[in-house]
Design an enzyme around this catalytic site. Sequence first.
Site, PDB file in Angstrom:
ATOM      1  N   LYS A  48       0.845  -1.203   0.000  1.00  0.00           N
ATOM      2  CA  LYS A  48       0.000   0.000   0.000  1.00  0.00           C
ATOM      3  C   LYS A  48       0.880   1.253   0.000  1.00  0.00           C
ATOM      4  O   LYS A  48       1.963   1.253   0.591  1.00  0.00           O
ATOM      5  CB  LYS A  48      -0.900  -0.039   1.244  1.00  0.00           C
ATOM      6  CG  LYS A  48      -1.992   1.032   1.286  1.00  0.00           C
ATOM      7  CD  LYS A  48      -2.890   0.841   2.508  1.00  0.00           C
ATOM      8  CE  LYS A  48      -3.977   1.895   2.579  1.00  0.00           C
ATOM      9  NZ  LYS A  48      -4.882   1.722   3.743  1.00  0.00           N
ATOM     10  N   SER A 123      -9.847   1.900   2.771  1.00  0.00           N
ATOM     11  CA  SER A 123      -8.944   2.638   1.912  1.00  0.00           C
ATOM     12  C   SER A 123      -7.918   1.747   1.194  1.00  0.00           C
ATOM     13  O   SER A 123      -7.315   2.193   0.232  1.00  0.00           O
ATOM     14  CB  SER A 123      -8.211   3.686   2.750  1.00  0.00           C
ATOM     15  OG  SER A 123      -7.385   3.059   3.716  1.00  0.00           O
ATOM     16  N   SER A 147     -10.155  -0.501   6.950  1.00  0.00           N
ATOM     17  CA  SER A 147      -9.572  -0.403   5.600  1.00  0.00           C
ATOM     18  C   SER A 147      -8.862  -1.635   5.067  1.00  0.00           C
ATOM     19  O   SER A 147      -8.500  -1.674   3.900  1.00  0.00           O
ATOM     20  CB  SER A 147      -8.605   0.770   5.542  1.00  0.00           C
ATOM     21  OG  SER A 147      -9.329   1.955   5.399  1.00  0.00           O
TER      22      SER A 147
END
Length: 446
Positions: A48, A123, A147
């Site tokens: 990420k 997210s 997330s």
Amino acid sequence: MKLREALNLSPDEQKALQKDILEKAKNSDINAYIGFETSGEGVPVLIKDNIQVKNWSVTCGSKILQGYISPYDATVIEKLKVAGIAPTGRANMDEFAMGSTTESSCYGITKNPHDPSRVPGGSSGGSAAAVAAGIAVAALGSDTGGSIRQPAAYCGVVGFKPTYGKVSRYGLGAYASSLDQIGPITQDVEDAAVLYDIIAGHDSNDSTSANVEHISIAQNLDPEKKYTIAVVDNYIEEADSDVQAAYKKAIEALEANGHTIIHTTMSNTKYDIATYYIIATAEAATNLARYDGIRYGRRAADVKNIQDLYIKTRSEGFGEEVKRRILLGNFVLSSGYYDAYYLKAQKVRHLIRDEFNKIFEQADMILSPIAPSVAPKIGSSEDPLEMYKSDMYTIAINLVGLPAISLPIMKNNEGLPVGLQLIAKAFNEQPLFDAALNLEKTLNYR
Ligand code: GLN
């Protein structure tokens, strides 16, 4: 190929796998990758965009960090490298991990591989979408209020949010420091255990890291072990029919497999969203104060003085959702409102924790929805309050610091995945993996 299989390949085979994954990722049109960097040789794992990898760009999906290059590896990245994993590719995310849809990234929207007109969740949407699309063996995400678990559910993959303090936050771009945890997003439960074992453990570089020994989850997996699992009857009411059907299906499977189901209710859940959005925005406003145009990334041009530099850099660099949260956070921390909002929220946080602990006196874990529905259509979450409401099932877990695993249960009649989560007491993670593996084997989602 599964992560655990890839770890057993020869160096040449791993090299070929990395090349193949990158090629597939470059040809994919779901916008899950925003960069194709690699770091050494080994099994490729997608990272990420808020986790530092030395010499890579790291932007947290924000214009304000564009141009910034990591000078060091996050602790989790060091651990991956030691374990023979090569960080490979940058995953798209909501700007500064604030969001539930991966629509707020400065790199554009990531699409759900099951239906490109829908969001992958957020997210960590890039991480989950890539694993689901077969363009990542496994990925790292971060979970501040859902997330990891929610995009995993929307994309039909497995996501694990560790107990707060079990995985080092050193090198994670901070959103809300008392809630943030890094965790694995994988194709199945066993891979989640393997990747979690690699990244877990005490780290003196993180002052909130728990000084407890990590006992391997993967080596102790026992899908036959029987547990007592609580279901919160009034918790499920607000979920739609797909989620309720998955809930029913999971309960039936668990009972059939010899687990004991107990029924309970919770009364403080109505405070979860307000409490979370006060604490998370307060911490975010504080953490994001460091992006001033001086120290990191982007700097506004043509400025008159230092004040003008701050204002212009932040006005140009941050997106709308991030600005909204900085405003909210500074409001709840301001001297006139601190007691009424921030302090009150911290007190309610204790009430929420007490309620969970009470359930754990009778049960090993709780079965719960992750979101009230399947993945929504792109563009349908424009009202921020509506988006915040969709976090109702995930955020309390972070407020209390509990571990939770999200796994796919079934597909609805449009072929969209529906996931659920199992939640356990802090530091008591083995039962979650055992029961999740038991469910995974019986439901045969894939
Ligand atoms: N959707 C929640 C938020 O916007 C959670 C995000 C997260 O876990 N990073 O804050």
